[in-house]
Each structure stands twice: as C-alpha cells, then as structure tokens.
Design a protein around this motif. Structure first.
Motif, PDB file in Angstrom:
ATOM      1  N   GLY A  38       0.791  -1.225   0.000  1.00  0.00           N
ATOM      2  CA  GLY A  38       0.000   0.000   0.000  1.00  0.00           C
ATOM      3  C   GLY A  38       0.819   1.268   0.000  1.00  0.00           C
ATOM      4  N   ARG A  39       1.939   1.256  -0.700  1.00  0.00           N
ATOM      5  CA  ARG A  39       2.805   2.429  -0.776  1.00  0.00           C
ATOM      6  C   ARG A  39       2.792   3.016  -2.185  1.00  0.00           C
ATOM      7  NH1 ARG A  39       7.952   0.496  -0.380  1.00  0.00           N
ATOM      8  NH2 ARG A  39       7.150  -1.563  -0.886  1.00  0.00           N
ATOM      9  N   ILE A  40       2.953   4.318  -2.262  1.00  0.00           N
ATOM     10  CA  ILE A  40       3.086   5.031  -3.532  1.00  0.00           C
ATOM     11  C   ILE A  40       4.472   5.661  -3.555  1.00  0.00           C
ATOM     12  CG2 ILE A  40       2.232   6.939  -4.946  1.00  0.00           C
ATOM     13  CD1 ILE A  40       0.177   4.771  -4.722  1.00  0.00           C
ATOM     14  N   GLU A  41       5.201   5.495  -4.654  1.00  0.00           N
ATOM     15  CA  GLU A  41       6.525   6.100  -4.785  1.00  0.00           C
ATOM     16  C   GLU A  41       6.534   7.040  -5.977  1.00  0.00           C
ATOM     17  OE1 GLU A  41      11.227   4.946  -4.966  1.00  0.00           O
ATOM     18  OE2 GLU A  41       9.778   3.459  -5.652  1.00  0.00           O
ATOM     19  N   MET A  42       7.199   8.174  -5.811  1.00  0.00           N
ATOM     20  CA  MET A  42       7.345   9.147  -6.872  1.00  0.00           C
ATOM     21  C   MET A  42       8.793   9.613  -6.901  1.00  0.00           C
ATOM     22  SD  MET A  42       7.558  12.733  -7.375  1.00  0.00           S
ATOM     23  CE  MET A  42       7.231  13.198  -5.723  1.00  0.00           C
ATOM     24  N   GLN A  43       9.352   9.665  -8.102  1.00  0.00           N
ATOM     25  CA  GLN A  43      10.695  10.202  -8.292  1.00  0.00           C
ATOM     26  C   GLN A  43      10.616  11.276  -9.356  1.00  0.00           C
ATOM     27  OE1 GLN A  43      13.267   6.945  -9.328  1.00  0.00           O
ATOM     28  NE2 GLN A  43      12.944   5.897  -7.394  1.00  0.00           N
ATOM     29  N   GLY A  44      11.221  12.416  -9.082  1.00  0.00           N
ATOM     30  CA  GLY A  44      11.184  13.503 -10.045  1.00  0.00           C
ATOM     31  C   GLY A  44      11.963  14.705  -9.546  1.00  0.00           C
ATOM     32  N   TRP A  45      11.672  15.866 -10.145  1.00  0.00           N
ATOM     33  CA  TRP A  45      12.402  17.082  -9.848  1.00  0.00           C
ATOM     34  C   TRP A  45      11.444  18.243  -9.628  1.00  0.00           C
ATOM     35  CZ3 TRP A  45      13.698  13.369 -13.216  1.00  0.00           C
ATOM     36  CH2 TRP A  45      14.978  12.812 -13.113  1.00  0.00           C
ATOM     37  N   ARG A  46      11.828  19.155  -8.758  1.00  0.00           N
ATOM     38  CA  ARG A  46      11.128  20.422  -8.603  1.00  0.00           C
ATOM     39  C   ARG A  46      11.747  21.424  -9.575  1.00  0.00           C
ATOM     40  NH1 ARG A  46      11.883  20.446  -2.314  1.00  0.00           N
ATOM     41  NH2 ARG A  46      13.613  21.766  -2.975  1.00  0.00           N
ATOM     42  N   ASP A  47      11.067  22.557  -9.780  1.00  0.00           N
ATOM     43  CA  ASP A  47      11.591  23.603 -10.667  1.00  0.00           C
ATOM     44  C   ASP A  47      12.962  24.108 -10.247  1.00  0.00           C
ATOM     45  OD1 ASP A  47       9.655  23.764 -12.633  1.00  0.00           O
ATOM     46  OD2 ASP A  47       8.518  25.329 -11.627  1.00  0.00           O
ATOM     47  N   ASP A  48      13.268  24.063  -8.958  1.00  0.00           N
ATOM     48  CA  ASP A  48      14.543  24.579  -8.465  1.00  0.00           C
ATOM     49  C   ASP A  48      15.696  23.596  -8.667  1.00  0.00           C
ATOM     50  OD1 ASP A  48      14.041  22.661  -6.517  1.00  0.00           O
ATOM     51  OD2 ASP A  48      13.866  24.100  -4.874  1.00  0.00           O
ATOM     52  N   GLY A  49      15.427  22.445  -9.308  1.00  0.00           N
ATOM     53  CA  GLY A  49      16.473  21.488  -9.628  1.00  0.00           C
ATOM     54  C   GLY A  49      16.689  20.400  -8.597  1.00  0.00           C
ATOM     55  N   TRP A  50      16.002  20.442  -7.484  1.00  0.00           N
ATOM     56  CA  TRP A  50      16.156  19.384  -6.490  1.00  0.00           C
ATOM     57  C   TRP A  50      15.460  18.123  -6.971  1.00  0.00           C
ATOM     58  CZ3 TRP A  50      19.035  19.127  -2.128  1.00  0.00           C
ATOM     59  CH2 TRP A  50      19.647  20.318  -1.712  1.00  0.00           C
ATOM     60  N   GLN A  51      16.201  17.013  -6.937  1.00  0.00           N
ATOM     61  CA  GLN A  51      15.640  15.709  -7.291  1.00  0.00           C
ATOM     62  C   GLN A  51      15.026  15.104  -6.039  1.00  0.00           C
ATOM     63  OE1 GLN A  51      18.469  12.841  -8.747  1.00  0.00           O
ATOM     64  NE2 GLN A  51      16.860  11.574  -9.630  1.00  0.00           N
ATOM     65  N   LEU A  52      13.814  14.564  -6.179  1.00  0.00           N
ATOM     66  CA  LEU A  52      13.082  13.997  -5.053  1.00  0.00           C
ATOM     67  C   LEU A  52      12.800  12.526  -5.273  1.00  0.00           C
ATOM     68  CD1 LEU A  52      10.344  16.756  -4.697  1.00  0.00           C
ATOM     69  CD2 LEU A  52      12.448  16.557  -3.378  1.00  0.00           C
ATOM     70  N   ASP A  53      12.852  11.778  -4.201  1.00  0.00           N
ATOM     71  CA  ASP A  53      12.419  10.381  -4.176  1.00  0.00           C
ATOM     72  C   ASP A  53      11.562  10.260  -2.925  1.00  0.00           C
ATOM     73  OD1 ASP A  53      12.026   7.661  -4.184  1.00  0.00           O
ATOM     74  OD2 ASP A  53      14.150   7.147  -4.285  1.00  0.00           O
TER      75      ASP A  53
END
Length: 157
Positions: free
Chosen positions: A57-72
């Motif tokens: 029951g987990r959701i994972e998202m990987q991507g970037w914000r406009d400021d260039g920070w990569q998120l996981d």
C-alpha cells in the motif's frame, strides 16, 4: 525539456486518502490514481521519472522540482503518511516527463483499454513504460514515444 506545469498532477502525499483501497495486486484504478494526483501539491514536482504503486500500500514518486532538487518520495496510500523522502541537488534532465505530459500519458493508457495502474517510468531515451492491467486483470506493458505519445510497443505479460 517539456516545461508545461500542471498543478493537479504531482503525486499525492498528503492526508485524506483513506477512502482509496489498494488492490492486492499492487495496482490502483485510474479513478484512484486521479484522486491521488489531484490531491497532491506539497512537493511541487514538475518533472517526473517514476510514479509507482508498491506492495504494502505504498506510492513512490521520483522527479524534480523547478529549483532542480531531485526527489524520491514514498508514502502510504491509505492516509498519505510519508514513509521516506530523499532529496539531492540535480539538474532536471531534458528527457523527464512534465506534469501535463503525465496526464496525457495516462490518457493513452486508458484509451488502450487499461483498467488499473501499477507504474509509469521514463528512461533517458525519452521512452515511457506503463505497467497496467486490462479488464481481464492481465498485466500489460505499454511503451510510448515520449515526444508524441505514440505506442511503440505492447507486451502482454
């Protein structure tokens, strides 16, 4: 890089998701996914590499914000509780998928007859891989060209 920004598309990691039920196959309906995407916002992701429903029951998202920070980021689907978050400074790659393009990609999957969502991955060549299930609950993998969202491959697992 595609720069279209769509405020309703970042994956949901806020509360209020308890009414969404996760199937035992690790997938969600498109209506459930739409609710998850529409209720998001706190991470301000504008470019994506992966959106996935995980076991437990987990959701994972990987991507970037406009400021260039990569998120996981990973959260529980039932209530949006954050279970993991990692950030690192990075450049947004030209092959990443912008928010509005996520919606267009999911629309292609729906029109292809897919009923449930498991994952969406973008690779460095600009190809999009969507793992879903059809109405007979058979797993199907669609491969799309990221430049025009045309189907370039279908694998019935």
């Amino acid at each position: 890089m595609r720069t279209l920004r769509m405020l309703m598309v970042p994956v949901a990691f806020s509360g209020g998701l308890s009414s969404l039920a996760l199937a035992d196959d690790g997938s969600v309906t498109f209506a459930e996914l739409d609710s998850l995407l529409a209720s998001a916002g706190q991470h301000d992701v504008t470019a994506y590499e992966e959106i996935a429903v995980k076991d437990g029951g987990r959701i994972e998202m990987q991507g970037w914000r406009d400021d260039g920070w990569q998120l996981d980021v990973e959260s529980l689907q039932r209530d949006g509780s954050l279970t993991r978050e990692a950030q690192q400074r990075s450049d947004i790659p030209t092959w990443s998928l912008a928010g509005g393009d996520v919606e267009q990609t999911l629309n292609v999957a729906r029109r292809s007859g897919l009923q449930r969502f498991e994952s969406l991955d973008v690779d460095a060549s600009g190809h999009l891989d969507i793992e879903d299930y059809d109405n007979q609950r058979r797993e199907i993998e669609l491969r799309l060209d990221g430049s025009d969202f045309s189907t370039i491959g279908v694998d019935n697992a």
